[in-house]
Scaffold this active site. Structure first.
Site, PDB file in Angstrom:
ATOM      1  N   ARG A  62      36.142  -9.215  29.839  1.00 50.26           N
ATOM      2  CA  ARG A  62      36.079  -9.879  31.152  1.00 50.26           C
ATOM      3  C   ARG A  62      35.583 -11.321  31.018  1.00 50.26           C
ATOM      4  NH1 ARG A  62      32.180  -8.808  35.968  1.00 50.26           N
ATOM      5  NH2 ARG A  62      33.413  -9.520  37.746  1.00 50.26           N
ATOM      6  N   HIS A  66      37.453 -14.596  32.667  1.00 48.17           N
ATOM      7  CA  HIS A  66      36.769 -15.470  33.618  1.00 48.17           C
ATOM      8  C   HIS A  66      36.550 -16.867  33.054  1.00 48.17           C
ATOM      9  CE1 HIS A  66      35.334 -12.605  36.929  1.00 48.17           C
ATOM     10  NE2 HIS A  66      36.185 -11.929  36.178  1.00 48.17           N
ATOM     11  N   GLY A  72      40.054 -23.638  32.085  1.00 45.06           N
ATOM     12  CA  GLY A  72      40.657 -23.274  30.818  1.00 45.06           C
ATOM     13  C   GLY A  72      39.666 -22.584  29.903  1.00 45.06           C
ATOM     14  N   ASP A  74      37.337 -22.796  27.644  1.00 46.77           N
ATOM     15  CA  ASP A  74      36.475 -23.823  27.048  1.00 46.77           C
ATOM     16  C   ASP A  74      35.017 -23.402  26.963  1.00 46.77           C
ATOM     17  OD1 ASP A  74      35.786 -23.855  29.708  1.00 46.77           O
ATOM     18  OD2 ASP A  74      35.809 -26.043  29.919  1.00 46.77           O
ATOM     19  N   GLU A  88      29.289 -21.920  36.645  1.00 43.99           N
ATOM     20  CA  GLU A  88      30.238 -20.831  36.903  1.00 43.99           C
ATOM     21  C   GLU A  88      29.580 -19.465  36.919  1.00 43.99           C
ATOM     22  OE1 GLU A  88      33.615 -20.907  34.222  1.00 43.99           O
ATOM     23  OE2 GLU A  88      33.611 -23.090  34.242  1.00 43.99           O
ATOM     24  N   ASN A  94      31.108 -14.146  39.553  1.00 40.37           N
ATOM     25  CA  ASN A  94      30.635 -14.033  38.172  1.00 40.37           C
ATOM     26  C   ASN A  94      29.236 -13.451  38.042  1.00 40.37           C
ATOM     27  OD1 ASN A  94      32.940 -15.019  36.954  1.00 40.37           O
ATOM     28  ND2 ASN A  94      32.250 -17.144  36.966  1.00 40.37           N
ATOM     29  N   HIS A 192      42.096  -3.398  33.101  1.00 40.36           N
ATOM     30  CA  HIS A 192      41.252  -2.518  33.906  1.00 40.36           C
ATOM     31  C   HIS A 192      41.251  -1.088  33.388  1.00 40.36           C
ATOM     32  CE1 HIS A 192      41.378  -5.339  37.679  1.00 40.36           C
ATOM     33  NE2 HIS A 192      40.660  -5.819  36.687  1.00 40.36           N
ATOM     34  N   THR A 193      41.906  -0.853  32.278  1.00 40.93           N
ATOM     35  CA  THR A 193      41.847   0.463  31.656  1.00 40.93           C
ATOM     36  C   THR A 193      40.482   0.735  31.029  1.00 40.93           C
ATOM     37  OG1 THR A 193      42.942   1.961  30.106  1.00 40.93           O
ATOM     38  CG2 THR A 193      42.715  -0.309  29.390  1.00 40.93           C
ATOM     39  N   ASP A 251      44.039   2.248  26.916  1.00 43.59           N
ATOM     40  CA  ASP A 251      45.285   2.997  26.924  1.00 43.59           C
ATOM     41  C   ASP A 251      46.080   2.647  28.181  1.00 43.59           C
ATOM     42  OD1 ASP A 251      44.001   4.358  29.012  1.00 43.59           O
ATOM     43  OD2 ASP A 251      43.398   6.035  27.731  1.00 43.59           O
TER      44      ASP A 251
END
Length: 324
Positions: A62, A66, A72, A74, A88, A94, A192-193, A251
């Protein structure tokens, strides 16, 4: 169907796809001469944490998402706020990010061997790869050579990160603005698995979807009942598995949930409202893993090139949470 005249011809063709690709100043093996053990150090750091707790993997993946969607890839998501700037990581979307400690541990190990060489942005990208692979997902080559940004803005995070309540039109627009296709949207949603989410990230779907005490009609009613058992109104501390039963295994079961209207977020349900994303969900339900691992690897490489800083741009941070 391609037919090869000999095993040697087949090997020659395969080797073409194994040659390191260079894009936007990034390339596979960027640190081969300047810090040859860089990727091994990051891998060993990730292994150490994930072997003790498999749930560490999802937050690392994640973090990369994010990071890349704001300014970008960075490393700006790692920067701390200052007296004059809200960074951020402190933006509302976040505030549930975690496991910055894994990135920091890898950075400390790298600085001990190759001071001032490996960027925090590359550590995030490589740690995400390890997170996927260590949870039984695909291993893919990561193009490295990113440099770290010096700017981090909570306002930009709010403006650029897709909401868990986003509809398909909004999602397609956000991804298109980042140079990602509708297929990339379907593929990358498959992340999201693995992982869990706090109840308040989807509570409106089960208690007050339109402000009238109603339920999101795109959510299976039986699943609503189960979610209500776990998440009471106002609950901000309980977490729910995004892919119940295999939330630490990378999966295709996520797509089965989406097809049954049991995706945890409204943005998951939105995949059924576009012909391309709906077809991809159906493909993964009918033929699990036939293409997903390769597709995910390709989309991750593509996402990892968003807005990168290379060459003399940016810097190589000594501490990932602070500009030099």
């Amino acid at each position: 169907m391609v037919l090869f005249k000999s095993p040697l011809q087949m090997i020659a063709v395969l080797l073409i796809f194994l040659v390191p690709v260079q894009s936007k100043g990034l390339k596979v093996g960027f640190y081969a001469k300047t810090c040859p053990d860089a990727e091994a150090i990051i891998r060993n750091t990730a292994v150490g944490y994930i072997a003790r707790d498999a749930t560490v993997a999802a937050p690392l993946l994640r973090l990369h998402f994010h990071d890349c969607f704001v300014r970008g890839c960075d490393g700006s998501v790692l920067l701390n706020s200052t007296k004059s700037n809200v960074a951020e990581k402190d933006a509302m979307p976040n505030q549930s990010l975690n496991r910055f400690d894994v990135i920091d541990a890898a950075k400390v190990a790298l600085e001990a061997v190759c001071p001032g060489v490996v960027s925090c942005a590359d550590i995030v990208a490589l740690a995400a790869r390890e997170a996927v692979h260590l949870n039984k997902g695909p291993f893919y080559e990561v193009h490295t050579g990113r440099r770290d940004g010096r700017v981090s803005s909570a306002a930009e995070a709010l403006a650029n990160l897709p909401s868990s309540y986003a509809d398909i039109i909004e999602l397609k627009s956000i991804f298109a603005n980042k140079g990602l296709s509708v297929k990339d949207l379907a593929v990358l949603s498959g992340a999201h698995t693995i992982g869990s989410s706090y109840c308040d990230s989807f509570a409106k779907r089960i208690y007050n979807f339109t402000g009238k005490g109603d339920v999101d009609p795109s959510l299976d009613s039986n699943y609503v009942a189960k979610l209500r058992q776990k998440c009471k109104p106002g609950d901000t501390t309980t977490t729910v598995e995004m892919d119940p039963g295999s939330f630490t295994t990378f999966d295709t079961s996520y797509y089965k949930l989406v097809s049954k209207r049991r995706g945890l977020f409204h943005s998951d349900a939105a995949l059924l409202n576009d012909k391309v994303t709906r077809a991809y969900v159906g493909q993964q339900v009918l033929s699990p893993r036939t293409s997903f691992f390769g597709d995910f690897a390709a989309s991750m490489v593509k996402m990892g090139e968003i807005g990168v800083l290379t060459g003399n741009a940016g810097e190589i941070r000594r501490i990932c949470s602070l500009v030099n």
